[in-house]
Design a protein around this motif. Sequence first.
Motif, PDB file in Angstrom:
ATOM      1  N   VAL A  74       0.928  -1.229   0.000  1.00 17.55           N
ATOM      2  CA  VAL A  74       0.224   0.236  -0.009  1.00 17.55           C
ATOM      3  C   VAL A  74       1.074   1.354  -0.028  1.00 17.55           C
ATOM      4  N   PHE A  75       0.592   2.338  -1.050  1.00 16.21           N
ATOM      5  CA  PHE A  75       1.151   3.354  -1.000  1.00 16.21           C
ATOM      6  C   PHE A  75       0.302   4.300  -0.578  1.00 16.21           C
ATOM      7  N   VAL A  76       0.607   5.316   0.369  1.00 17.89           N
ATOM      8  CA  VAL A  76      -0.436   6.388   1.032  1.00 17.89           C
ATOM      9  C   VAL A  76       0.122   7.607   0.204  1.00 17.89           C
ATOM     10  N   ASN A  77      -0.326   8.139  -0.794  1.00 14.83           N
ATOM     11  CA  ASN A  77       0.130   9.216  -1.378  1.00 14.83           C
ATOM     12  C   ASN A  77      -0.331  10.630  -1.050  1.00 14.83           C
ATOM     13  N   GLY A  78       0.373  11.559  -1.018  1.00 14.32           N
ATOM     14  CA  GLY A  78      -0.006  12.957  -0.823  1.00 14.32           C
ATOM     15  C   GLY A  78      -0.389  13.461  -2.403  1.00 14.32           C
ATOM     16  N   CYS A  87      -7.759  16.150  -8.926  1.00 16.88           N
ATOM     17  CA  CYS A  87      -7.758  16.404  -7.433  1.00 16.88           C
ATOM     18  C   CYS A  87      -7.828  17.835  -7.289  1.00 16.88           C
ATOM     19  N   SER A  88      -8.761  18.138  -6.420  1.00 19.69           N
ATOM     20  CA  SER A  88      -8.413  19.863  -5.898  1.00 19.69           C
ATOM     21  C   SER A  88      -7.265  20.096  -4.941  1.00 19.69           C
ATOM     22  N   LYS A  89      -7.084  18.901  -4.372  1.00 20.48           N
ATOM     23  CA  LYS A  89      -5.479  19.248  -3.294  1.00 20.48           C
ATOM     24  C   LYS A  89      -4.560  19.300  -4.385  1.00 20.48           C
ATOM     25  N   HIS A  90      -4.258  19.027  -5.773  1.00 19.94           N
ATOM     26  CA  HIS A  90      -3.054  19.163  -6.471  1.00 19.94           C
ATOM     27  C   HIS A  90      -3.391  20.293  -7.504  1.00 19.94           C
ATOM     28  N   TRP A 129      -5.121   7.710  -1.693  1.00 21.26           N
ATOM     29  CA  TRP A 129      -4.856   9.241  -1.788  1.00 21.26           C
ATOM     30  C   TRP A 129      -5.023  10.116  -0.564  1.00 21.26           C
ATOM     31  N   GLU A 130      -4.283  11.155  -0.568  1.00 18.78           N
ATOM     32  CA  GLU A 130      -4.806  11.901   0.758  1.00 18.78           C
ATOM     33  C   GLU A 130      -6.183  12.578   0.598  1.00 18.78           C
ATOM     34  N   CYS A 131      -6.681  12.869  -0.474  1.00 17.68           N
ATOM     35  CA  CYS A 131      -7.937  13.324  -0.520  1.00 17.68           C
ATOM     36  C   CYS A 131      -9.049  12.335  -0.009  1.00 17.68           C
TER      37      CYS A 131
END
Length: 154
Positions: A74-78, A87-90, A129-131
Amino acid sequence: MAARKPRKSGKSAKPEKYERGTRSYTMSHIRGKDTSIETLTRSYLFRRGLRFRKNDRRYPGHPDIVLPKWHVIVFVNGCFWHMHEGCSKHSMPKSNVEFWKAKLTRNRDRDRRQRAELEEMGWHVITVWECELDRKHRDERLSRLYDEIIGVSH
């Protein structure tokens, strides 16, 4: 001598959030592992009874979570750092655009390459993903992650 007046730029831009040089210092102190979203995800999986290794350097990309029993990584990506498209966070920074575009594109390309290597090695790779971990979506996403891990056949 007369005192100099501060220059006014042609644009009526909003004031900088950081003083000159502070942004670079701030960005350099962002951690690469044990971020809040990683800790949140690991804590949830541990409470559900899953045991794992974290940031295992034996695998490409030093995955955030390695579950050997399930053969899952599992990768937990920002969203910003890994260019989560749509994504609105990027969003691309407005200053030093060439640098950031090159850096973030390298990150995304590296992520894809490492994922392909892991899949070739027989691992099931999941990206969170962070979002997806904001308060509104967190419970549903973590529950789905658990189901994805458990649903993978040995």
